[in-house]
Design an enzyme around this catalytic site. Structure first.
Site, PDB file in Angstrom:
ATOM      1  N   ASN A 169       7.764  -5.611   6.821  1.00 37.43           N
ATOM      2  CA  ASN A 169       7.072  -4.355   6.544  1.00 37.43           C
ATOM      3  C   ASN A 169       5.602  -4.705   6.365  1.00 37.43           C
ATOM      4  O   ASN A 169       5.212  -5.226   5.324  1.00 37.43           O
ATOM      5  CB  ASN A 169       7.644  -3.704   5.280  1.00 37.43           C
ATOM      6  CG  ASN A 169       6.869  -2.458   4.887  1.00 37.43           C
ATOM      7  OD1 ASN A 169       6.030  -1.973   5.646  1.00 37.43           O
ATOM      8  ND2 ASN A 169       7.153  -1.938   3.699  1.00 37.43           N
ATOM      9  N   GLY A 177       7.265  -7.937   2.669  1.00 36.28           N
ATOM     10  CA  GLY A 177       5.920  -7.375   2.768  1.00 36.28           C
ATOM     11  C   GLY A 177       4.900  -8.477   3.025  1.00 36.28           C
ATOM     12  O   GLY A 177       4.770  -8.978   4.149  1.00 36.28           O
ATOM     13  N   GLY A 234       5.095  -7.098  -4.348  1.00 40.96           N
ATOM     14  CA  GLY A 234       3.697  -7.514  -4.341  1.00 40.96           C
ATOM     15  C   GLY A 234       3.227  -8.147  -5.642  1.00 40.96           C
ATOM     16  O   GLY A 234       2.026  -8.301  -5.862  1.00 40.96           O
ATOM     17  N   SER A 253       8.686  -9.648  -3.087  1.00 39.55           N
ATOM     18  CA  SER A 253       8.155 -11.016  -3.180  1.00 39.55           C
ATOM     19  C   SER A 253       9.078 -12.062  -2.548  1.00 39.55           C
ATOM     20  O   SER A 253       9.217 -13.171  -3.071  1.00 39.55           O
ATOM     21  CB  SER A 253       7.829 -11.371  -4.637  1.00 39.55           C
ATOM     22  OG  SER A 253       6.828 -10.497  -5.143  1.00 39.55           O
ATOM     23  N   HIS A 258      10.516   4.160   1.136  1.00 38.35           N
ATOM     24  CA  HIS A 258       9.914   2.994   0.473  1.00 38.35           C
ATOM     25  C   HIS A 258       9.298   3.428  -0.861  1.00 38.35           C
ATOM     26  O   HIS A 258       8.777   4.533  -0.976  1.00 38.35           O
ATOM     27  CB  HIS A 258       8.847   2.376   1.383  1.00 38.35           C
ATOM     28  CG  HIS A 258       8.381   1.055   0.887  1.00 38.35           C
ATOM     29  ND1 HIS A 258       7.438   0.944  -0.111  1.00 38.35           N
ATOM     30  CD2 HIS A 258       8.772  -0.206   1.198  1.00 38.35           C
ATOM     31  CE1 HIS A 258       7.257  -0.349  -0.376  1.00 38.35           C
ATOM     32  NE2 HIS A 258       8.050  -1.060   0.400  1.00 38.35           N
ATOM     33  N   LYS A 309       3.189  -2.719   6.057  1.00 38.52           N
ATOM     34  CA  LYS A 309       2.444  -1.736   5.259  1.00 38.52           C
ATOM     35  C   LYS A 309       1.161  -1.372   6.006  1.00 38.52           C
ATOM     36  O   LYS A 309       1.192  -1.251   7.227  1.00 38.52           O
ATOM     37  CB  LYS A 309       2.199  -2.287   3.844  1.00 38.52           C
ATOM     38  CG  LYS A 309       3.519  -2.782   3.219  1.00 38.52           C
ATOM     39  CD  LYS A 309       3.442  -3.079   1.763  1.00 38.52           C
ATOM     40  CE  LYS A 309       4.830  -3.518   1.279  1.00 38.52           C
ATOM     41  NZ  LYS A 309       4.875  -3.734  -0.162  1.00 38.52           N
ATOM     42  N   GLU A 340      14.877  -2.781  -3.373  1.00 36.51           N
ATOM     43  CA  GLU A 340      13.554  -3.312  -3.683  1.00 36.51           C
ATOM     44  C   GLU A 340      13.166  -2.910  -5.106  1.00 36.51           C
ATOM     45  O   GLU A 340      12.646  -1.814  -5.321  1.00 36.51           O
ATOM     46  CB  GLU A 340      12.515  -2.761  -2.700  1.00 36.51           C
ATOM     47  CG  GLU A 340      12.785  -3.133  -1.262  1.00 36.51           C
ATOM     48  CD  GLU A 340      11.503  -3.139  -0.428  1.00 36.51           C
ATOM     49  OE1 GLU A 340      11.254  -4.181   0.209  1.00 36.51           O
ATOM     50  OE2 GLU A 340      10.764  -2.153  -0.434  1.00 36.51           O
ATOM     51  N   GLU A 368       6.582   2.794  -2.200  1.00 37.60           N
ATOM     52  CA  GLU A 368       5.177   3.225  -2.124  1.00 37.60           C
ATOM     53  C   GLU A 368       5.078   4.659  -1.627  1.00 37.60           C
ATOM     54  O   GLU A 368       4.180   5.401  -2.025  1.00 37.60           O
ATOM     55  CB  GLU A 368       4.387   2.250  -1.232  1.00 37.60           C
ATOM     56  CG  GLU A 368       4.163   0.926  -1.970  1.00 37.60           C
ATOM     57  CD  GLU A 368       4.138  -0.305  -1.094  1.00 37.60           C
ATOM     58  OE1 GLU A 368       3.959  -0.184   0.133  1.00 37.60           O
ATOM     59  OE2 GLU A 368       4.321  -1.417  -1.648  1.00 37.60           O
TER      60      GLU A 368
HETATM   61  P1  13P Z   1       6.283  -7.882  -0.944  1.00 38.34           P
HETATM   62  O1  13P Z   1       7.132  -8.797  -0.103  1.00 38.34           O
HETATM   63  O2  13P Z   1       4.815  -7.981  -0.610  1.00 38.34           O
HETATM   64  O3  13P Z   1       6.581  -8.018  -2.393  1.00 38.34           O
HETATM   65  O4  13P Z   1       6.675  -6.375  -0.520  1.00 38.34           O
HETATM   66  C1  13P Z   1       8.015  -6.025  -0.503  1.00 38.34           C
HETATM   67  C2  13P Z   1       8.129  -4.716   0.161  1.00 38.34           C
HETATM   68  O5  13P Z   1       7.701  -3.703  -0.361  1.00 38.34           O
HETATM   69  C3  13P Z   1       8.765  -4.661   1.490  1.00 38.34           C
HETATM   70  O6  13P Z   1       9.037  -3.361   1.863  1.00 38.34           O
END
Ligand code: 13P
Length: 251
Positions: free
Chosen positions: A11, A236, A175, A215, A97, A13, A169, A99
């Site tokens: 992803n 991510g 993140g 992460s 997601h 983003k 997640e 976010e």
């Molecule tokens: P990170 O791997 O940056 O923590 O993000 C995870 C994520 O939101 C994948 O959709």
């Protein structure tokens, strides 16, 4: 032995331009060329989909959108539909997601409408669920996962549900560099799978792939993937670099 084929999805983003996406694909493809153990999916921003589809044509890499609306077309400024994703060469789509839930008003109800639309158009949906830090700390993790999973799957006919993928997640792990321990993730996956069995049926629940996200890095991928409840990863930050993402794919 699980029959669930692991799925490792990137992803990206809101990172990368079309030319940066092409550079990624050029570097990434040779690193995973003969790797067929896992399904590999790249989910770039909408404007990069064409570049990623062109760069991966003829390979075993799949391309997915990061979001979509449930309508097929209409006066919905700024939105993208399932038929549009399909027409651009996407086979997968991330839905719900955290976010999107946190910043763009996504709810269990809108996730559910999007899921129905994705299934109708034969896009493989990757439905995201996961608790906030405050929810975990107040002992509400199970309640949140049960609610997000049951409302997300509401009204889905079992015969259409085979392709659904769920991504667990935990929001506090996204993140932040904090990863759920493999045991914590496995426990959450068991809770989600039991709800899938209640919402759909046991057979579909046993076959459904549940990914972990939050992460995931080359250093922790194999420990996470060694849990039999964990059927892949949604990555991510560590998916933005071809070397790092290939190491996760090859865990
Ligand atoms: P990170 O791997 O940056 O923590 O993000 C995870 C994520 O939101 C994948 O959709």
């Amino acid at each position: 032995m699980s029959t669930r084929k692991p799925l490792i999805a990137a992803n990206w983003k809101m990172y990368k331009t079309p030319s940066q996406s092409s550079e990624f694909v050029t570097a990434f493809l040779p690193l995973v060329q003969h790797h067929t153990r896992d399904e590999i999916v790249l989910c770039p921003p909408f404007v990069d989909i064409a570049a990623v589809v062109a760069g991966t044509r003829g390979s075993h890499i799949h391309v997915g959108g990061q979001n979509m609306i449930w309508q097929e077309e209409g006066a919905f400024t700024g939105e993208i539909s399932a038929p549009m994703l399909l027409a651009c060469g996407c086979s997968h789509v991330i839905l719900g997601h955290s976010e999107r839930r946190q910043f763009f008003g996504e709810t269990d109800e809108t996730v559910n409408k999007k899921l129905h639309a994705a299934l109708k158009h034969k896009l493989t949906p990757i439905v995201c669920v996961g608790e906030l830090l405050a929810e975990r700390e107040s002992g509400k993790t199970e309640e949140v996962l049960l609610r997000q999973t049951s409302k997300g799957l509401a009204g889905v006919a079992p015969d259409l549900a085979q392709s659904i993928v769920i991504a667990y997640e935990p929001v506090w792990a996204i993140g932040t560099g904090k990863t759920a321990t493999p045991e914590m993730a496995a426990e959450a996956h068991r809770i989600i799978r039991e709800q899938v069995a209640r919402s759909l049926n046991r057979d579909i629940a046993d076959k459904m792939r549940i990914l972990y996200g939050g992460s995931v890095k080359p250093e922790n991928a194999s420990a996470l993937m060694s849990q039999k409840e964990i059927d892949g990863a949604l990555v991510g930050g560590a998916s933005l670099d071809p070397q790092s993402f290939s190491k996760i794919v090859l865990y």
